[in-house]
Write a protein that holds these residues in place. Structure first.
Motif, PDB file in Angstrom:
ATOM      1  N   ASN A   1     -44.657   4.994  -7.368  1.00  0.00           N
ATOM      2  CA  ASN A   1     -43.178   4.754  -7.163  1.00  0.00           C
ATOM      3  C   ASN A   1     -42.643   4.086  -5.993  1.00  0.00           C
ATOM      4  OD1 ASN A   1     -44.257   7.124  -5.931  1.00  0.00           O
ATOM      5  ND2 ASN A   1     -42.021   8.174  -5.899  1.00  0.00           N
ATOM      6  N   ILE A   2     -43.577   3.456  -5.411  1.00  0.00           N
ATOM      7  CA  ILE A   2     -43.100   2.773  -4.193  1.00  0.00           C
ATOM      8  C   ILE A   2     -42.309   1.442  -4.487  1.00  0.00           C
ATOM      9  CG2 ILE A   2     -45.119   0.847  -3.883  1.00  0.00           C
ATOM     10  CD1 ILE A   2     -45.123   1.778  -0.879  1.00  0.00           C
ATOM     11  N   SER A   3     -41.370   1.229  -3.540  1.00  0.00           N
ATOM     12  CA  SER A   3     -40.428  -0.197  -4.009  1.00  0.00           C
ATOM     13  C   SER A   3     -40.109  -0.690  -2.300  1.00  0.00           C
ATOM     14  CB  SER A   3     -39.156   0.257  -4.431  1.00  0.00           C
ATOM     15  OG  SER A   3     -38.378   1.258  -3.936  1.00  0.00           O
ATOM     16  N   PHE A   4     -39.836  -1.813  -2.332  1.00  0.00           N
ATOM     17  CA  PHE A   4     -39.456  -2.682  -0.986  1.00  0.00           C
ATOM     18  C   PHE A   4     -38.296  -3.332  -1.114  1.00  0.00           C
ATOM     19  CE2 PHE A   4     -44.384  -2.526  -2.113  1.00  0.00           C
ATOM     20  CZ  PHE A   4     -44.805  -1.845  -0.869  1.00  0.00           C
ATOM     21  N   ASP A   5     -37.897  -3.230   0.189  1.00  0.00           N
ATOM     22  CA  ASP A   5     -36.376  -4.138   0.345  1.00  0.00           C
ATOM     23  C   ASP A   5     -36.834  -5.541   0.770  1.00  0.00           C
ATOM     24  OD1 ASP A   5     -36.903  -3.999   3.002  1.00  0.00           O
ATOM     25  OD2 ASP A   5     -35.408  -2.688   3.701  1.00  0.00           O
ATOM     26  N   GLN A   6     -35.896  -6.322   0.870  1.00  0.00           N
ATOM     27  CA  GLN A   6     -36.074  -7.937   1.173  1.00  0.00           C
ATOM     28  C   GLN A   6     -36.922  -8.063   2.332  1.00  0.00           C
ATOM     29  OE1 GLN A   6     -32.472  -9.362   1.434  1.00  0.00           O
ATOM     30  NE2 GLN A   6     -31.617  -8.465   3.492  1.00  0.00           N
ATOM     31  N   ASP A   7     -36.918  -7.035   3.318  1.00  0.00           N
ATOM     32  CA  ASP A   7     -37.523  -7.074   4.482  1.00  0.00           C
ATOM     33  C   ASP A   7     -39.240  -6.435   4.312  1.00  0.00           C
ATOM     34  OD1 ASP A   7     -35.528  -8.384   6.093  1.00  0.00           O
ATOM     35  OD2 ASP A   7     -34.721  -6.470   6.270  1.00  0.00           O
ATOM     36  N   GLY A   8     -39.350  -6.176   3.309  1.00  0.00           N
ATOM     37  CA  GLY A   8     -40.677  -5.504   3.032  1.00  0.00           C
ATOM     38  C   GLY A   8     -40.892  -4.175   3.405  1.00  0.00           C
ATOM     39  N   ILE A   9     -39.816  -3.468   3.565  1.00  0.00           N
ATOM     40  CA  ILE A   9     -39.659  -2.067   3.975  1.00  0.00           C
ATOM     41  C   ILE A   9     -39.719  -0.916   2.797  1.00  0.00           C
ATOM     42  CG2 ILE A   9     -38.527  -0.287   5.692  1.00  0.00           C
ATOM     43  CD1 ILE A   9     -37.658  -2.537   7.279  1.00  0.00           C
ATOM     44  N   CYS A  10     -40.574  -0.008   2.885  1.00  0.00           N
ATOM     45  CA  CYS A  10     -40.563   0.666   1.567  1.00  0.00           C
ATOM     46  C   CYS A  10     -39.609   1.897   1.634  1.00  0.00           C
ATOM     47  CB  CYS A  10     -41.972   1.014   1.502  1.00  0.00           C
ATOM     48  SG  CYS A  10     -42.563   2.625   2.487  1.00  0.00           S
ATOM     49  N   ASN A  11     -39.428   2.370   0.434  1.00  0.00           N
ATOM     50  CA  ASN A  11     -38.649   3.611   0.285  1.00  0.00           C
ATOM     51  C   ASN A  11     -39.188   4.875   0.878  1.00  0.00           C
ATOM     52  OD1 ASN A  11     -40.526   3.233  -2.068  1.00  0.00           O
ATOM     53  ND2 ASN A  11     -39.535   5.046  -2.974  1.00  0.00           N
ATOM     54  N   PHE A  12     -40.500   5.182   1.058  1.00  0.00           N
ATOM     55  CA  PHE A  12     -40.994   6.116   1.514  1.00  0.00           C
ATOM     56  C   PHE A  12     -40.570   6.263   3.068  1.00  0.00           C
ATOM     57  CE2 PHE A  12     -43.645   5.424  -1.967  1.00  0.00           C
ATOM     58  CZ  PHE A  12     -43.870   6.823  -2.326  1.00  0.00           C
ATOM     59  N   CYS A  13     -40.589   5.168   3.984  1.00  0.00           N
ATOM     60  CA  CYS A  13     -40.259   5.199   5.482  1.00  0.00           C
ATOM     61  C   CYS A  13     -38.689   5.207   5.472  1.00  0.00           C
ATOM     62  CB  CYS A  13     -40.956   4.288   6.333  1.00  0.00           C
ATOM     63  SG  CYS A  13     -40.626   2.409   5.808  1.00  0.00           S
ATOM     64  N   THR A  14     -37.953   4.556   4.342  1.00  0.00           N
ATOM     65  CA  THR A  14     -36.516   4.551   4.499  1.00  0.00           C
ATOM     66  C   THR A  14     -36.046   6.005   4.179  1.00  0.00           C
ATOM     67  OG1 THR A  14     -36.421   2.218   3.433  1.00  0.00           O
ATOM     68  CG2 THR A  14     -34.305   3.643   3.298  1.00  0.00           C
ATOM     69  N   SER A  15     -36.706   6.688   3.425  1.00  0.00           N
ATOM     70  CA  SER A  15     -36.356   8.198   3.045  1.00  0.00           C
ATOM     71  C   SER A  15     -36.459   8.956   4.214  1.00  0.00           C
ATOM     72  CB  SER A  15     -37.085   8.778   1.737  1.00  0.00           C
ATOM     73  OG  SER A  15     -36.899  10.086   1.307  1.00  0.00           O
ATOM     74  N   PHE A  16     -37.746   8.672   4.824  1.00  0.00           N
ATOM     75  CA  PHE A  16     -38.119   9.677   6.053  1.00  0.00           C
ATOM     76  C   PHE A  16     -36.891   9.357   6.838  1.00  0.00           C
ATOM     77  CE2 PHE A  16     -39.693  10.070  10.339  1.00  0.00           C
ATOM     78  CZ  PHE A  16     -40.536  11.298  10.081  1.00  0.00           C
ATOM     79  N   GLU A  17     -36.555   8.341   7.280  1.00  0.00           N
ATOM     80  CA  GLU A  17     -35.572   7.754   8.343  1.00  0.00           C
ATOM     81  C   GLU A  17     -34.146   8.640   8.002  1.00  0.00           C
ATOM     82  OE1 GLU A  17     -34.688   3.941  10.696  1.00  0.00           O
ATOM     83  OE2 GLU A  17     -34.305   3.529   8.377  1.00  0.00           O
ATOM     84  N   ARG A  18     -33.872   8.380   6.938  1.00  0.00           N
ATOM     85  CA  ARG A  18     -32.525   9.022   6.463  1.00  0.00           C
ATOM     86  C   ARG A  18     -32.226  10.310   6.357  1.00  0.00           C
ATOM     87  NH1 ARG A  18     -32.735   6.686   1.776  1.00  0.00           N
ATOM     88  NH2 ARG A  18     -33.062   8.706   0.380  1.00  0.00           N
ATOM     89  N   GLN A  19     -33.479  11.012   6.048  1.00  0.00           N
ATOM     90  CA  GLN A  19     -33.364  12.494   5.791  1.00  0.00           C
ATOM     91  C   GLN A  19     -33.974  13.429   6.857  1.00  0.00           C
ATOM     92  OE1 GLN A  19     -35.083  14.027   2.037  1.00  0.00           O
ATOM     93  NE2 GLN A  19     -34.458  12.044   1.026  1.00  0.00           N
ATOM     94  N   LEU A  20     -34.649  12.786   7.864  1.00  0.00           N
ATOM     95  CA  LEU A  20     -35.565  13.631   8.789  1.00  0.00           C
ATOM     96  C   LEU A  20     -35.227  13.173  10.241  1.00  0.00           C
ATOM     97  CD1 LEU A  20     -38.754  14.110   6.855  1.00  0.00           C
ATOM     98  CD2 LEU A  20     -36.898  15.833   7.179  1.00  0.00           C
ATOM     99  N   ASN A  21     -34.646  11.959  10.510  1.00  0.00           N
ATOM    100  CA  ASN A  21     -34.312  11.310  12.026  1.00  0.00           C
ATOM    101  C   ASN A  21     -33.665  12.498  12.912  1.00  0.00           C
ATOM    102  OD1 ASN A  21     -35.773   9.262  11.931  1.00  0.00           O
ATOM    103  ND2 ASN A  21     -34.132   7.872  11.904  1.00  0.00           N
TER     104      ASN A  21
END
Length: 376
Positions: free
Chosen positions: A20-40
């Protein structure tokens, strides 16, 4: 079926082995984006903010435990996270009952680490030893079913044992070594199974001719009873601190003679063999990616170092793999042919068997809808 082209996140180290991984236009995945959004807010909170949150929480624990033998339960596996959490709790003046669940797969190193730690901190330790013949049959049933999460058995029993001790002593808080800094990355779909699924455990056991007699087990209803009615909270205690794993290891080594494990959760011989060999060979899953990606996102490891570690074998010493392989075969009563047959068979989903996942999902959605209405 189109084969997904291999791709690695440009920020962490998660890759397309996660379905269930996906990447944005810069090659950044949804897993680390989720980490950043929820846990920073938790991982990168200021020292002042942490101190305020920590003081308020510790006051709550002490108040709830006033007049009782213990004011909290502390799950203790022998790994660095739970060991360091216990050290911090005692130094904050809390009175924990350390609880260890022994499923007969402890390494000698883990047993030694636990013994040294509880002696050095002068805390009481309750150890629940699982009945091995029953546990072995349950493990065999999971292997025969070809489902991925054999460790659902240990994790569920661990929950049950900690809750039983909290209930016994009237304790409202269970503190754990789970934390956002080293475990905050969301688990990829299909890499494990929901840990409260008593229905799934019983169903797989029944298929293997195993009727649960002494095995401690909890389900969705048990969760509701413990959380809502008994008001027992399960708290990721290390989130109240700036948790730096290397610093924690150095303290444990210095003060308790703690000995390190090569990778996360390798205090158990089975976990080591399961994560280091069975998961990659049968299911194509390397959980080190998740652990290392989390360390990258929490600033405790560089991405280059994490990628370099992933180039190494899950067994830093290959002789260790052969030793664990022989130990596993002997303990489970398997032949080499049995192991080969198991590895060759295709994976089956947990929900091909009876499960209470649908009930859990309904409960969660109902609670979320209720919470939204009350906040409106």
């Amino acid at each position: 079926m189109q084969v997904k082209q291999h791709q690695v996140c440009t920020r962490c180290v998660m890759d397309t082995s996660a379905s269930n991984i996906s990447f944005d236009q810069d090659g950044i995945c949804n897993f680390c984006t989720s980490f950043e959004r929820q846990l920073n807010e938790v991982v990168f909170a200021t020292d002042e903010t942490r101190a305020i949150r920590r003081a308020a929480f510790i006051e709550q624990v002490k108040k709830a435990g006033k007049g009782k033998r213990y004011d909290c339960v502390m799950g203790l596996s022998g790994g660095v996270d739970s060991s360091y959490a216990l050290d911090l709790a005692v130094k904050e003046g809390l009175r924990p009952l350390a609880v260890h669940m022994d499923n007969n797969w402890n390494s000698e190193l883990a047993s030694s680490n636990i013994k040294n730690l509880v002696a050095g901190l002068n805390v009481d330790l309750y150890t629940h030893v699982i009945d091995w013949p029953e546990y072995k049959k349950l493990m065999q049933a999971f292997f025969d079913a070809d489902v991925i999460d054999v460790e659902l058995l240990y994790d569920n029993a661990m929950l049950a044992v900690n809750y039983s001790q909290a209930k016994k002593y009237g304790i409202k808080y269970i503190l754990s070594g789970s934390n956002s800094a080293t475990e905050g990355m969301p688990m990829p779909e299909g890499w494990n199974w929901r840990k409260w699924d008593k229905t799934n455990i019983k169903a797989l056991g029944k298929l293997g001719g195993v009727k649960l007699k002494t095995f401690p087990v909890v389900g969705t209803v048990d969760y509701v009873v413990n959380r809502v009615i008994r008001r027992i909270e399960w708290v990721p205690y290390l989130d109240y601190y700036d948790y730096q794993k290397d610093q924690a290891l150095e303290l444990l080594e210095r003060e308790y003679g703690y000995k390190r494990y090569p990778y996360k959760h390798y205090e158990s011989i089975f976990t080591r063999f399961y994560q280091g060999y069975l998961l990659p060979e049968k299911f194509g899953v390397d959980k080190r990616k998740l652990h290392l990606a989390t360390l990258v996102m929490s600033g405790q490891m560089s991405r280059d170092d994490a990628l370099a570690m992933l180039q190494e074998s899950p067994y830093p010493v290959l002789e260790g793999l052969e030793t664990d392989r022989r130990y596993f075969l002997k303990k489970m009563g398997w032949s080499e042919a049995d192991l080969s047959s198991y590895l060759a068979r295709p994976e089956k989903r947990h929900d091909l068997y009876p499960s209470d996942r649908a009930f859990w999902d309904w409960m969660r959605k109902t609670y979320q809808a209720y919470s939204s209405r009350t906040k409106a």
